[in-house]
Design a protein around this motif. Structure first.
Motif, short mmCIF file in Angstrom:
data_model
loop_
_atom_site.label_atom_id
_atom_site.label_comp_id
_atom_site.label_asym_id
_atom_site.label_seq_id
_atom_site.Cartn_x
_atom_site.Cartn_y
_atom_site.Cartn_z
N GLU A 104 0.85 -1.19 0.00
CA GLU A 104 0.00 0.00 0.00
C GLU A 104 0.87 1.22 0.00
OE1 GLU A 104 -2.81 0.16 3.17
OE2 GLU A 104 -3.46 2.20 2.71
N GLN A 105 0.47 2.25 -0.72
CA GLN A 105 1.09 3.56 -0.61
C GLN A 105 0.17 4.46 0.20
OE1 GLN A 105 2.52 5.47 -4.17
NE2 GLN A 105 3.72 3.69 -4.81
N TYR A 106 0.79 5.24 1.07
CA TYR A 106 0.04 6.15 1.93
C TYR A 106 0.27 7.56 1.41
CZ TYR A 106 -0.03 2.07 4.95
OH TYR A 106 -0.22 0.81 5.45
N PHE A 107 -0.82 8.26 1.17
CA PHE A 107 -0.74 9.55 0.51
C PHE A 107 -0.90 10.71 1.48
CE2 PHE A 107 -0.68 8.78 -4.05
CZ PHE A 107 -0.91 7.42 -4.09
N GLY A 108 -0.18 11.78 1.19
CA GLY A 108 -0.40 13.04 1.88
C GLY A 108 -1.64 13.72 1.36
N PRO A 109 -2.00 14.88 1.93
CA PRO A 109 -3.25 15.56 1.58
C PRO A 109 -3.18 16.33 0.27
CG PRO A 109 -2.10 16.79 3.25
CD PRO A 109 -1.32 15.52 3.06
N GLY A 110 -2.00 16.46 -0.30
CA GLY A 110 -1.87 17.15 -1.58
C GLY A 110 -1.57 18.64 -1.43
N THR A 111 -0.92 19.18 -2.44
CA THR A 111 -0.64 20.62 -2.55
C THR A 111 -1.18 21.08 -3.89
OG1 THR A 111 1.37 20.58 -1.20
CG2 THR A 111 1.12 22.40 -2.77
N ARG A 112 -2.06 22.07 -3.84
CA ARG A 112 -2.56 22.65 -5.09
C ARG A 112 -1.66 23.81 -5.47
NH1 ARG A 112 -7.02 22.50 -8.16
NH2 ARG A 112 -8.19 21.26 -6.63
N LEU A 113 -0.97 23.68 -6.59
CA LEU A 113 -0.04 24.70 -7.07
C LEU A 113 -0.59 25.36 -8.31
CD1 LEU A 113 2.80 26.06 -6.96
CD2 LEU A 113 3.57 24.25 -8.50
N THR A 114 -0.62 26.67 -8.28
CA THR A 114 -1.04 27.44 -9.44
C THR A 114 0.13 28.32 -9.89
OG1 THR A 114 -3.33 27.50 -8.68
CG2 THR A 114 -2.69 29.12 -10.35
N VAL A 115 0.49 28.21 -11.16
CA VAL A 115 1.56 29.03 -11.73
C VAL A 115 0.92 30.04 -12.67
CG1 VAL A 115 3.73 29.07 -12.98
CG2 VAL A 115 3.14 27.07 -11.57
N THR A 116 1.10 31.32 -12.36
CA THR A 116 0.44 32.37 -13.16
C THR A 116 1.42 33.03 -14.13
OG1 THR A 116 0.93 34.06 -11.52
CG2 THR A 116 -1.13 32.86 -11.25
#
Lengths: 116, 115
Positions: A104-116
């Motif tokens: 099993e892989q355990y995942f972090g909550p994620g990072t939403r990255l926006t490049v403008t």
């Protein structure tokens, strides 16, 4: 029991800037991974690491750099951000040997990255 | 990279009904591993169920079960007695052997459970 954490959770940056996404796990898992999630593509592997000081490219490594000086940390750096790197980034970890239920892989909550 | 295909971008199901999500994959490996992950609106990735290719018996986890057809390279997920909390995106994932650890994901299927 923090598990696996990512910071920041949200980031807006400009084209050409360097940005580092952090990942930290408290389980002492050997394996760590970085994925990006884009609509229509699912999750794609950017880089992974089998142990401290051992890293390797995944499916979409261009434009990214990783390091792993300590087992618990696996930062991902975008050296010169581009708009195509706008995405949600997930860090994951996995022990070397599977638990009683299997791999099993355990995942972090994620990072939403926006490049403008 | 291994190819994992989820041909249904979106599915809708009435509460308490059953829905089946399809997944096919391409590999020349023999002893591989398959997974279904759930991603609710919170964005957290949660493992739903896993299957080891050398096991012929289909895996089950409560209301979730799989139909693993090794020869057809098919790995479908059945959600029985659907609940509102099952609303999420579901990803099929493949690991090519036990020493590989890397996952290849399908594009995902968005499941909406209607009250």
């Amino acid at each position: 029991d923090a598990g696996i954490t990512q910071s920041p959770r949200y980031k807006i940056t400009e084209t050409g800037r360097q940005v580092t996404l952090m990942c930290h796990q408290t389980w002492s898992h050997s394996y760590m991974f970085w994925y990006r999630q884009d609509l229509g593509h699912g999750l794609r592997l950017i880089y992974y690491s089998a142990a401290a000081d051992i890293t390797d490219k995944g499916e979409v490594p261009d434009g990214y750099v990783v390091s792993r000086s300590k087992t618990e940390n696996f930062p991902l750096t975008l050296e010169s951000a581009t708009r195509s790197q706008t995405s949600v980034y997930f860090c994951a970890s996995s022990p070397t040997f599977p638990g009683p239920e299997g791999y099993e892989q355990y995942f972090g909550p994620g990072t939403r990255l926006t490049v403008t | 990279a291994q190819t994992v295909t989820q041909s249904q971008p979106e599915m809708s199901v009435q509460e308490a009904e059953t829905v089946t999500l399809s997944c096919t994959y391409d590999t020349s490996e023999n002893n591989y591993y398959l997974f279904w992950y759930k991603q609710p609106p919170s964005r957290q990735m949660i493992l739903v169920i896993r299957q080891e290719a050398y096991k012929q018996q289909n895996a089950t986890e409560n209301r979730f079960s799989v139909n693993f057809q090794k020869a057809a390279k098919s790995f479908s997920l059945k959600i029985s007695d659907s609940q509102l909390g099952d609303t999420a995106m579901y990803f099929c994932a493949f690991m090519k052997h036990k020493n590989d650890y890397k996952l290849s994901f399908g594009a995902g299927t968005t499941v909406t459970v209607r009250a």
